[in-house]
Design an enzyme around this catalytic site. Structure first.
Site, mmCIF file in Angstrom:
data_model
loop_
_atom_site.group_PDB
_atom_site.id
_atom_site.type_symbol
_atom_site.label_atom_id
_atom_site.label_comp_id
_atom_site.label_asym_id
_atom_site.label_seq_id
_atom_site.Cartn_x
_atom_site.Cartn_y
_atom_site.Cartn_z
ATOM 1 C CE1 TYR A 119 14.960 -62.247 -91.885
ATOM 2 C CE2 TYR A 119 14.225 -64.245 -92.997
ATOM 3 C CZ TYR A 119 15.215 -63.520 -92.345
ATOM 4 O OH TYR A 119 16.464 -64.077 -92.168
ATOM 5 C CE LYS A 123 18.291 -60.665 -92.819
ATOM 6 N NZ LYS A 123 19.577 -60.337 -92.189
HETATM 7 N N1 LIG Z 1 18.461 -68.667 -87.905
HETATM 8 C C1 LIG Z 1 18.295 -68.889 -89.202
HETATM 9 O O1 LIG Z 1 17.844 -69.966 -89.616
HETATM 10 C C2 LIG Z 1 18.670 -67.854 -90.211
HETATM 11 C C3 LIG Z 1 18.482 -68.166 -91.568
HETATM 12 C C4 LIG Z 1 18.811 -67.221 -92.516
HETATM 13 C C5 LIG Z 1 19.334 -66.009 -92.128
HETATM 14 N N2 LIG Z 1 19.494 -65.718 -90.803
HETATM 15 C C6 LIG Z 1 20.054 -64.418 -90.455
HETATM 16 O O2 LIG Z 1 21.148 -64.619 -89.576
HETATM 17 C C7 LIG Z 1 21.261 -63.504 -88.684
HETATM 18 C C8 LIG Z 1 21.248 -63.993 -87.258
HETATM 19 O O3 LIG Z 1 19.981 -64.598 -87.032
HETATM 20 P P1 LIG Z 1 19.614 -65.445 -85.754
HETATM 21 O O4 LIG Z 1 18.817 -66.597 -86.199
HETATM 22 O O5 LIG Z 1 20.814 -65.652 -84.901
HETATM 23 O O6 LIG Z 1 18.570 -64.459 -85.063
HETATM 24 P P2 LIG Z 1 18.636 -63.685 -83.684
HETATM 25 O O7 LIG Z 1 17.348 -62.941 -83.571
HETATM 26 O O8 LIG Z 1 19.011 -64.619 -82.592
HETATM 27 O O9 LIG Z 1 19.850 -62.701 -83.913
HETATM 28 C C9 LIG Z 1 19.710 -61.407 -84.429
HETATM 29 C C10 LIG Z 1 20.198 -60.442 -83.393
HETATM 30 O O10 LIG Z 1 20.077 -59.131 -83.924
HETATM 31 C C11 LIG Z 1 19.694 -58.287 -82.870
HETATM 32 N N3 LIG Z 1 19.059 -57.081 -83.387
HETATM 33 C C12 LIG Z 1 17.777 -56.945 -83.846
HETATM 34 N N4 LIG Z 1 17.540 -55.672 -84.191
HETATM 35 C C13 LIG Z 1 18.708 -54.989 -83.950
HETATM 36 C C14 LIG Z 1 19.075 -53.639 -84.098
HETATM 37 N N5 LIG Z 1 18.214 -52.722 -84.579
HETATM 38 N N6 LIG Z 1 20.318 -53.260 -83.732
HETATM 39 C C15 LIG Z 1 21.200 -54.189 -83.234
HETATM 40 N N7 LIG Z 1 20.897 -55.497 -83.093
HETATM 41 C C16 LIG Z 1 19.660 -55.884 -83.436
HETATM 42 C C17 LIG Z 1 18.724 -59.112 -82.039
HETATM 43 O O11 LIG Z 1 18.617 -58.606 -80.731
HETATM 44 C C18 LIG Z 1 19.372 -60.476 -82.110
HETATM 45 O O12 LIG Z 1 20.219 -60.681 -81.006
HETATM 46 C C19 LIG Z 1 20.091 -62.587 -89.024
HETATM 47 O O13 LIG Z 1 20.549 -61.594 -89.911
HETATM 48 C C20 LIG Z 1 19.097 -63.507 -89.724
HETATM 49 O O14 LIG Z 1 18.245 -62.808 -90.585
HETATM 50 C C21 LIG Z 1 19.183 -66.626 -89.834
#
Ligand SMILES: NC(=O)c1ccc[n+]([C@@H]2O[C@H](COP(=O)([O-])OP(=O)(O)OC[C@H]3O[C@@H](n4cnc5c(N)ncnc54)[C@H](O)[C@@H]3O)[C@@H](O)[C@H]2O)c1
Length: 291
Positions: A119, A123
């Site tokens: 992961y 990124k």
């Molecule tokens: N939640 C955290 O603590 C956290 C921390 C650091 C970074 N992030 C980043 O923040 C962003 C949002 O994360 P989140 O926690 O809301 O996760 P999440 O899984 O709820 O949201 C990500 C969304 O992306 C969609 N997705 C996945 N593959 C896809 C594709 N090929 N095409 C279109 N959409 C696609 C998923 O269906 C999902 O709805 C992500 O980029 C994640 O890496 C989150």
């Protein structure tokens, strides 16, 4: 809208966005270059804010390929279409997971070339590809390294959601490690405000920590708060710590304060109370969400 976790959570959030108005949802896979390109043709686009990702650290060990294809290749599709359509501003979600092995509090300038999980690697690939497009094609880029995001309607594979539900349901919490690991939890509203600030001020190529900022709390403290607000005692099933997990995270947010005039407003203890209350209010339909 993939089924990595229960779709009802995604539908719940989507319905909230639709209620706000001024919002159009296109159900598109960012790996599908052709359909994505039709979206670029259909709309006049000023900014791309890319939050789409496979986001689970542990799940990325099981299926690393989908992490590379969504997080890195999907991001490249967006960058390339932006370049072809003359869209200049790109904001992307990255992660504090990149800071493994780096002294705390983490600074954006730290050497992050040793990611602990596919992961985090995916990124880093997305960040560096965005840099190449900035360098070669003049795209303006804000990279946002989010720190442990939590809040109402959060992700059911993350500890605030799962632990609250386990305690609420009277089931044992599956806890990796002894619970003394700490996280710089960041409430969802603060993440949203930081993302908007970074979009409005998107210029050059800048990386920002969007994190709690020197107020990390331990997982055990979080469990104590969940017990307090649910008024239930947690049972704990201790499991060995996963070696893709970091021991502690802590963000240095000086850059975001200075350049974005952003800092988090919600203390983790307040944010956890709001989160647990949301679970209590929604316990009917949450009761059978897979954890
Ligand atoms: N939640 C955290 O603590 C956290 C921390 C650091 C970074 N992030 C980043 O923040 C962003 C949002 O994360 P989140 O926690 O809301 O996760 P999440 O899984 O709820 O949201 C990500 C969304 O992306 C969609 N997705 C996945 N593959 C896809 C594709 N090929 N095409 C279109 N959409 C696609 C998923 O269906 C999902 O709805 C992500 O980029 C994640 O890496 C989150």
């Amino acid at each position: 809208m993939n089924d990595y976790y229960d779709l009802r959570l995604k539908e719940y959030r989507l319905s909230r966005l639709k209620e706000l108005g001024g919002f159009t949802f296109e159900h598109v896979d960012i790996e599908d270059r052709q359909t994505l390109s039709e979206v670029f043709e259909r709309y006049p686009i000023c900014y791309v804010v890319n939050l789409a990702a496979r986001a689970g650290v542990r799940a990325s060990i099981v299926d690393p390929y989908v992490y590379l294809s969504t997080n890195t290749l999907g991001s490249l599709n967006l960058l390339d279409l932006m370049n072809r359509h003359g869209v200049k501003k790109y904001v992307m979600a990255s992660t504090s997971s990149l800071y493994a092995g780096v002294p705390m509090p983490f600074l954006e300038t730290a050497d992050v070339r040793k990611p602990l999980s596919p992961y985090a690697s995916s990124k880093l690939g997305a960040e560096t590809m965005a840099y190449s497009y900035h360098h070669l094609h003049g795209l303006e880029v804000s990279v946002l390294r989010y720190f442990t995001v939590y809040g109402p309607a959060g992700r059911p594979d993350m500890s605030p959601f799962r632990f609250t539900e386990w305690v609420n349901r009277g089931e044992a919490i599956c806890l990796y490690g002894d619970g003394e690991q700490t996280r710089d939890f960041t409430y969802i509203d603060d993440i949203a405000l930081g993302t908007i600030a970074a979009t409005e001020k998107c210029a050059g190529y800048e990386i920002y920590n969007i994190g709690g900022g020197n107020q990390p709390i331990s997982i055990n403290t979080m469990i104590g708060e969940i017990e307090k607000h649910t008024r239930k005692k947690a049972q704990i099933d201790y499991q060995p710590q996963n070696n893709a997990d970091m021991q502690d995270t802590s963000a240095n947010i000086d850059k975001a304060i200075k350049k974005l005039q952003w800092s988090p407003k919600v203390h983790p203890l307040d944010g956890l109370e709001r989160t647990v209350n949301w679970h209590l209010e929604n316990q009917g339909w949450l009761a059978d969400v897979r954890l």
